[in-house]
Scaffold this active site. Sequence first.
Site, PDB file in Angstrom:
ATOM      1  N   THR A  16       6.180  -3.936   8.908  1.00  0.00           N
ATOM      2  CA  THR A  16       6.760  -3.940  10.307  1.00  0.00           C
ATOM      3  C   THR A  16       6.090  -4.419  11.159  1.00  0.00           C
ATOM      4  O   THR A  16       5.648  -3.571  12.542  1.00  0.00           O
ATOM      5  CB  THR A  16       7.620  -2.641  10.663  1.00  0.00           C
ATOM      6  N   TYR A  59       0.673  -1.253  -0.073  1.00  0.00           N
ATOM      7  CA  TYR A  59      -0.038   0.052   0.038  1.00  0.00           C
ATOM      8  C   TYR A  59       0.826   1.134   0.048  1.00  0.00           C
ATOM      9  O   TYR A  59       0.692   2.286  -0.569  1.00  0.00           O
ATOM     10  CB  TYR A  59      -0.952   0.031   1.248  1.00  0.00           C
ATOM     11  N   LYS A 111       6.036   9.720  13.985  1.00  0.00           N
ATOM     12  CA  LYS A 111       4.818   8.700  13.031  1.00  0.00           C
ATOM     13  C   LYS A 111       4.411   7.886  14.283  1.00  0.00           C
ATOM     14  O   LYS A 111       3.015   7.729  14.277  1.00  0.00           O
ATOM     15  CB  LYS A 111       5.829   7.800  12.457  1.00  0.00           C
ATOM     16  N   CYS A 121      -1.586  -0.360  10.751  1.00  0.00           N
ATOM     17  CA  CYS A 121      -0.990   0.812  11.450  1.00  0.00           C
ATOM     18  C   CYS A 121      -1.277   1.028  12.826  1.00  0.00           C
ATOM     19  O   CYS A 121      -0.465   0.554  13.692  1.00  0.00           O
ATOM     20  CB  CYS A 121      -1.293   2.015  10.402  1.00  0.00           C
ATOM     21  N   ASP A 142      10.000  -6.561  -4.742  1.00  0.00           N
ATOM     22  CA  ASP A 142       9.153  -7.033  -3.873  1.00  0.00           C
ATOM     23  C   ASP A 142       9.361  -8.730  -3.873  1.00  0.00           C
ATOM     24  O   ASP A 142       9.886  -9.269  -4.909  1.00  0.00           O
ATOM     25  CB  ASP A 142       7.580  -7.069  -4.153  1.00  0.00           C
ATOM     26  N   ARG A 181       2.351   8.969   5.637  1.00  0.00           N
ATOM     27  CA  ARG A 181       1.189   9.232   6.007  1.00  0.00           C
ATOM     28  C   ARG A 181      -0.032   8.740   5.187  1.00  0.00           C
ATOM     29  O   ARG A 181      -1.114   9.401   5.302  1.00  0.00           O
ATOM     30  CB  ARG A 181       1.154  10.644   6.498  1.00  0.00           C
ATOM     31  N   ARG A 231      -5.955  -6.409   6.796  1.00  0.00           N
ATOM     32  CA  ARG A 231      -5.084  -6.766   8.054  1.00  0.00           C
ATOM     33  C   ARG A 231      -5.539  -6.589   9.343  1.00  0.00           C
ATOM     34  O   ARG A 231      -6.206  -5.483   9.558  1.00  0.00           O
ATOM     35  CB  ARG A 231      -3.738  -6.301   7.599  1.00  0.00           C
TER      36      ARG A 231
HETATM   37  N1  LIG Z   1      -0.709   0.800   5.137  1.00  0.00           N
HETATM   38  C1  LIG Z   1      -0.602   2.038   5.222  1.00  0.00           C
HETATM   39  O1  LIG Z   1      -1.568   2.854   5.315  1.00  0.00           O
HETATM   40  C2  LIG Z   1       0.477   2.856   5.913  1.00  0.00           C
HETATM   41  C3  LIG Z   1       0.363   4.120   6.185  1.00  0.00           C
HETATM   42  C4  LIG Z   1       1.581   4.787   6.803  1.00  0.00           C
HETATM   43  C5  LIG Z   1       2.621   3.813   7.127  1.00  0.00           C
HETATM   44  N2  LIG Z   1       2.588   2.517   6.699  1.00  0.00           N
HETATM   45  C6  LIG Z   1       3.829   1.508   7.155  1.00  0.00           C
HETATM   46  O2  LIG Z   1       4.630   1.284   6.070  1.00  0.00           O
HETATM   47  C7  LIG Z   1       4.923   0.051   6.004  1.00  0.00           C
HETATM   48  C8  LIG Z   1       4.472  -0.840   4.976  1.00  0.00           C
HETATM   49  O3  LIG Z   1       2.927  -0.740   4.997  1.00  0.00           O
HETATM   50  P1  LIG Z   1       2.154  -1.686   3.907  1.00  0.00           P
HETATM   51  O4  LIG Z   1       0.757  -1.472   4.365  1.00  0.00           O
HETATM   52  O5  LIG Z   1       2.682  -1.062   2.521  1.00  0.00           O
HETATM   53  O6  LIG Z   1       2.590  -3.175   3.945  1.00  0.00           O
HETATM   54  P2  LIG Z   1       2.312  -4.233   2.813  1.00  0.00           P
HETATM   55  O7  LIG Z   1       2.106  -5.530   3.497  1.00  0.00           O
HETATM   56  O8  LIG Z   1       1.054  -3.658   1.927  1.00  0.00           O
HETATM   57  O9  LIG Z   1       3.581  -4.064   1.594  1.00  0.00           O
HETATM   58  C9  LIG Z   1       4.894  -4.511   2.063  1.00  0.00           C
HETATM   59  C10 LIG Z   1       5.116  -5.231   0.962  1.00  0.00           C
HETATM   60  O10 LIG Z   1       6.968  -5.485   1.318  1.00  0.00           O
HETATM   61  C11 LIG Z   1       6.875  -6.888   0.486  1.00  0.00           C
HETATM   62  N3  LIG Z   1       8.093  -7.547   1.294  1.00  0.00           N
HETATM   63  C12 LIG Z   1       8.302  -8.080   2.453  1.00  0.00           C
HETATM   64  N4  LIG Z   1       9.538  -8.380   2.736  1.00  0.00           N
HETATM   65  C13 LIG Z   1      10.263  -8.177   1.803  1.00  0.00           C
HETATM   66  C14 LIG Z   1      11.595  -8.217   1.274  1.00  0.00           C
HETATM   67  N5  LIG Z   1      12.403  -8.776   2.134  1.00  0.00           N
HETATM   68  N6  LIG Z   1      12.233  -7.570   0.029  1.00  0.00           N
HETATM   69  C15 LIG Z   1      11.101  -7.116  -0.505  1.00  0.00           C
HETATM   70  N7  LIG Z   1       9.923  -6.800  -0.311  1.00  0.00           N
HETATM   71  C16 LIG Z   1       9.430  -7.324   0.737  1.00  0.00           C
HETATM   72  C17 LIG Z   1       5.914  -7.575   0.726  1.00  0.00           C
HETATM   73  O11 LIG Z   1       5.795  -8.738  -0.105  1.00  0.00           O
HETATM   74  C18 LIG Z   1       4.633  -6.468   0.527  1.00  0.00           C
HETATM   75  O12 LIG Z   1       4.279  -6.400  -0.731  1.00  0.00           O
HETATM   76  C19 LIG Z   1       4.717  -0.479   7.471  1.00  0.00           C
HETATM   77  O13 LIG Z   1       5.820  -0.308   8.503  1.00  0.00           O
HETATM   78  C20 LIG Z   1       3.523   0.183   7.746  1.00  0.00           C
HETATM   79  O14 LIG Z   1       3.408   0.455   9.316  1.00  0.00           O
HETATM   80  C21 LIG Z   1       1.563   1.951   6.230  1.00  0.00           C
END
Ligand SMILES: NC(=O)c1ccc[n+]([C@@H]2O[C@H](COP(=O)([O-])OP(=O)(O)OC[C@H]3O[C@@H](n4cnc5c(N)ncnc54)[C@H](O)[C@@H]3O)[C@@H](O)[C@H]2O)c1
Length: 438
Positions: free
Chosen positions: A100, A23, A222, A276, A43, A170, A346
């Site tokens: 994370t 995302y 954050k 989050c 990825d 954000r 999630r």
């Molecule tokens: N989702 C949100 O709205 C949001 C908002 C702000 C911050 N965040 C933070 O951003 C981070 C990511 O969140 P997200 O929602 O995008 O997670 P997500 O699960 O949607 O995406 C993470 C991606 O990383 C990939 N991945 C995992 N291990 C890997 C590796 N070793 N090498 C390459 N790719 C790998 C996964 O396959 C997945 O596609 C988290 O720390 C989250 O807390 C998320």
Amino acid sequence: MLSDLARRIEDKSAVVSVIGLGYVGLPVACMFAQAGFQTWGVDVAAERIAMLNAGKNPIEGKEPGLAELIADVVGRGRLKCTTDYADLRDVDVVLVSVQTPIDEDDHLPRYAHLRAALTALGAVLKCGALVVIESTLAPGTVHKVVIPTLEASTGGKVGEAFFVGHCPERVMPGRLIHNLTNMDRVAGGWSPEVAEVMRLFYRNIVRGQIDTTDLLMAELVKTTENAYRDVQIAFANEVALVCEALGGDVWTLRELVNKSPGRVMLYPGAGVGGHCIPKDSWLLIANARDAVEAQVIPSARAVNRAMPAHVASMTEAALIECGVAIEHAVIAVLGYAYLANSDDTRDTPSQAFIEIMRERAAEVRVHDPYVHEFNGDAAAVLRGADAAVILVAHDEYVDADWTAWIELLRTPVLIDARHVLPDGFRAPGAQVRVLGKG
Ligand SMILES: NC(=O)c1ccc[n+]([C@@H]2O[C@H](COP(=O)([O-])OP(=O)(O)OC[C@H]3O[C@@H](n4cnc5c(N)ncnc54)[C@H](O)[C@@H]3O)[C@@H](O)[C@H]2O)c1
């Protein structure tokens, strides 16, 4: 070295990579590609990479502009996606946005994904590259985990072999591109000079203000902003329970309370989910545990975690009023994603609700227009059920003809845990209960 990197950012000859195309990472990668940087998306999910290289959007739900953006930047060869870190040999700026999560039992982060990504990256990272962590981190983690992992995998020292920054995101599902473009950002650098280079870099996609600071402050900002939200939602949820007990109406109450200066009471609901808010509260306090016995944040977590059980009790009580025992009831759950109009499931409170209902031997059917597994016909899920429980405020439920939908039920029990029903909604003979209304 940094001034050379700054020049390459300015003339857009810097090559960019985004590791973790979820995302957060996917829209970020697309936007830097659109801004004119040759960009590598990485990825471990091979299927996702194949979809992306075909110009297709792997994210469902309403995500304005994303599908078109992917098709455009992939079509023009600006964004290339790979599972192979060897493709990152020439990269100048690397953004890391892997998940994370925390451990379910002790609520501490383990950083398996982050360590794996940094270990694979370090093996190919070119000297002088800038690595920016966008993932949310427990304050202290860049120094405790990120820098040592990169030093081990590169064999070099921070400030010499590579530079490090933290620029937390954000975004939220449904507003990914909008938030990325318009929100202010905090750019924490290993040194003030690194933070300045980060500002220069992010200026290419961010219209909001970019505040430069150090690594710890960026980590604190954050996790604090999300813990703040968690605590505020818990407050609204607790007041909703008080209103139910006293015969009040939390929805009117919050409107009136919010007329008082400085009060911004949030919405109560069926629980707090997503990748989050539920974990970031724990991340904020994780590295301070030995010194601080946190009270407010764990209590808020407990209140929010208990909301699905509360909605389950509301449902059971309404069924009893209609002479239906829970173990003989068919429950129609409306909404499985954690957020309205999103496909993100999630840590969804709907799953907790479903588990409670099944433990009580009810039969559960689920509908969600955005989640593959459940996106059939809502009417088919409702037909013959003993209770409809609205857990997510998807547009389809807000716009539904509830008078007609309630007719489909075998027992007319309607539980609204998201204030989706129009005010003053009446269904003669039905048990209609709204969370936070006594
Ligand atoms: N989702 C949100 O709205 C949001 C908002 C702000 C911050 N965040 C933070 O951003 C981070 C990511 O969140 P997200 O929602 O995008 O997670 P997500 O699960 O949607 O995406 C993470 C991606 O990383 C990939 N991945 C995992 N291990 C890997 C590796 N070793 N090498 C390459 N790719 C790998 C996964 O396959 C997945 O596609 C988290 O720390 C989250 O807390 C998320």
